[in-house]
Enzyme design. Structure first.
Site, short mmCIF file in Angstrom:
data_model
loop_
_atom_site.label_atom_id
_atom_site.label_comp_id
_atom_site.label_asym_id
_atom_site.label_seq_id
_atom_site.Cartn_x
_atom_site.Cartn_y
_atom_site.Cartn_z
CE LYS A 51 69.42 26.65 14.60
NZ LYS A 51 68.93 28.01 14.79
N GLY A 96 56.68 29.61 26.25
CA GLY A 96 58.14 29.57 26.38
C GLY A 96 58.68 30.91 26.82
N GLY A 120 62.03 31.70 27.68
CA GLY A 120 63.49 31.68 27.74
C GLY A 120 64.03 33.04 27.35
CB VAL A 136 63.13 34.56 22.33
CG1 VAL A 136 62.15 35.33 21.45
CG2 VAL A 136 64.45 34.34 21.60
#
Ligand code: NAI
Length: 349
Positions: A78, A178, A180, A182
């Site tokens: 990552k 959230g 966004g 996804v």
């Protein structure tokens, strides 16, 4: 770094400091036992560099585990870029980041994560081929978020079946934190399956869009995790399931796209004691990396990608059943399975 609580025998951690562009970033490679370390690049405004390093260490380990369990031929890595990055520097910063990725000679393959847009990756791709999630080859590739959402939906359905004995989601109440790439795609999928949605996002425009499109009920930012629903789907950032939230939340199932949802061991214990069914985050959110990996390795067509994403359902169920049988938190069960897969790969290597 070696004493950092999130350090887990990582193979390599690179600190990037590019004075010319202002790029400051960490690339953490947790494991390459199963293949090149695959995992997205996050751009976030961290409190300090230590917080960014911790995020890179935790997220890269999560990618190793995620890839190992999803049967993806990649290790775990990552990158985190320390924001903010001024708009006028964005192209230069991502190009500099791409050069740094290239210098790792394929040990790490980057992709999109929170705060990074396809246009940013396009700059990365001008200087390295170790990047994925950009172009679709016969439908395989490009933006992973819709595929992540599909996998989350499949895992969520499996968890609902396990916890409530339900064959479908009709009428179940789901809170999504959230909206966004996804969360919004997940909202669409759940709405199509007849779920009733409660939603929140820092961006009120996204929240309003979900309310308009999916007849969702808006919730305040500090109330979404405690909403009176059947299922909670955290799809923003990690660490949101604290012990306090775990003790007070009302949903009986947690299944969402965010990485590292559970803040710490005390929170995990609280969820377990309360009998809340937790579908481990990296098990259900593997759809994106399944796509990204197929794009990068050129292995498999869209049907193969779909089949691998469908497998998230039975895998989630197996983990939840093993957790019940052994009296172990489901996250621990998943971690043990992933570590066994990684250890097996090391022996084979
Ligand atoms: P995104 O950046 O497109 O969306 C995140 C959304 O969450 C934004 O709309 C933001 O305003 C909102 N948000 C942030 N903090 C919030 C808060 N406290 N309360 C309510 N809303 C908040 O990110 P994306 O791609 O949708 O990813 C979401 C999560 O899923 C992240 O944790 C990411 O690591 C994880 N994930 C994403 C994958 C992908 O394919 N994009 C793959 C696997 C995991």
């Amino acid at each position: 770094m070696f004493d950092h609580p999130a350090f887990d025998g990582h193979e390599r951690v690179v600190a990037l400091n590019d004075a010319a562009t202002g790029l400051r970033a960490f690339v953490a490679i947790h494991s390459t036992a199963l293949g090149p370390a695959g995992g997205g690049c996050r751009l976030w405004h961290y409190e300090d560099a230590g917080a960014a390093l911790g995020d890179a260490l935790r997220l890269s380990r999560g990618m190793s585990y995620k890839n190992a369990l999803a049967g993806v031929p990649m290790g775990g890595g990552k990158a985190v870029i320390l924001g903010p990055v001024p708009d006028e520097r964005r192209a230069d910063v991502f190009t500099a980041f791409g050069r740094a990725v290239d210098a790792l000679n394929g040990r790490y393959v980057t992709a999109e994560d929170v705060g990074v847009a396809p246009a940013d990756l396009a700059h990365v791709a001008t200087v390295t081929r170790y990047v994925s999630g950009i172009v679709a080859r016969e439908g395989v590739g490009g933006n992973p978020a819709p595929f992540t959402a599909r996998g989350v939906c499949i895992g969520l359905e499996a968890a609902a079946r396990f916890a409530f004995g339900r064959r479908d989601l009709e009428g179940l109440r789901v809170a999504i934190q959230g909206l966004g790439g996804v969360g919004m795609n997940l909202a669409a999928a759940l709405h199509a399956r007849g779920a009733r949605l409660v939603v929140a996002d820092l961006a009120t425009a996204r929240r309003d869009e979900a309310c308009d499109r999916f007849a969702a009920t808006p919730a305040a930012l500090d109330e979404i995790l405690l909403a009176d629903v059947d299922i909670l789907a955290p799809c923003a950032l990690g660490g949101v399931l604290t012990e306090d939230i775990a003790r007070r939340m009302r949903a009986g199932v947690i299944a969402g796209g965010a990485n590292n949802q559970i803040a710490d061991a005390a929170a995990e214990r609280a969820l377990f004691e309360r009998g809340i069914t937790y579908a481990p985050d990296y098990v259900v959110n593997a759809g994106g990396i399944i796509l990204v990996s197929a794009e990068y390795t050129r292995d498999g067509d869209l049907a193969a990608v779909d089949a691998r994403i469908e497998a998230i359902g039975p895998r989630t169920r197996r983990i939840l059943e093993a957790a019940r049988t052994t009296g172990t938190p489901s996250g621990t069960v998943a971690d043990e399975m992933a570590r066994a897969a990684l250890a097996g790969a090391r022996v084979a290597a």
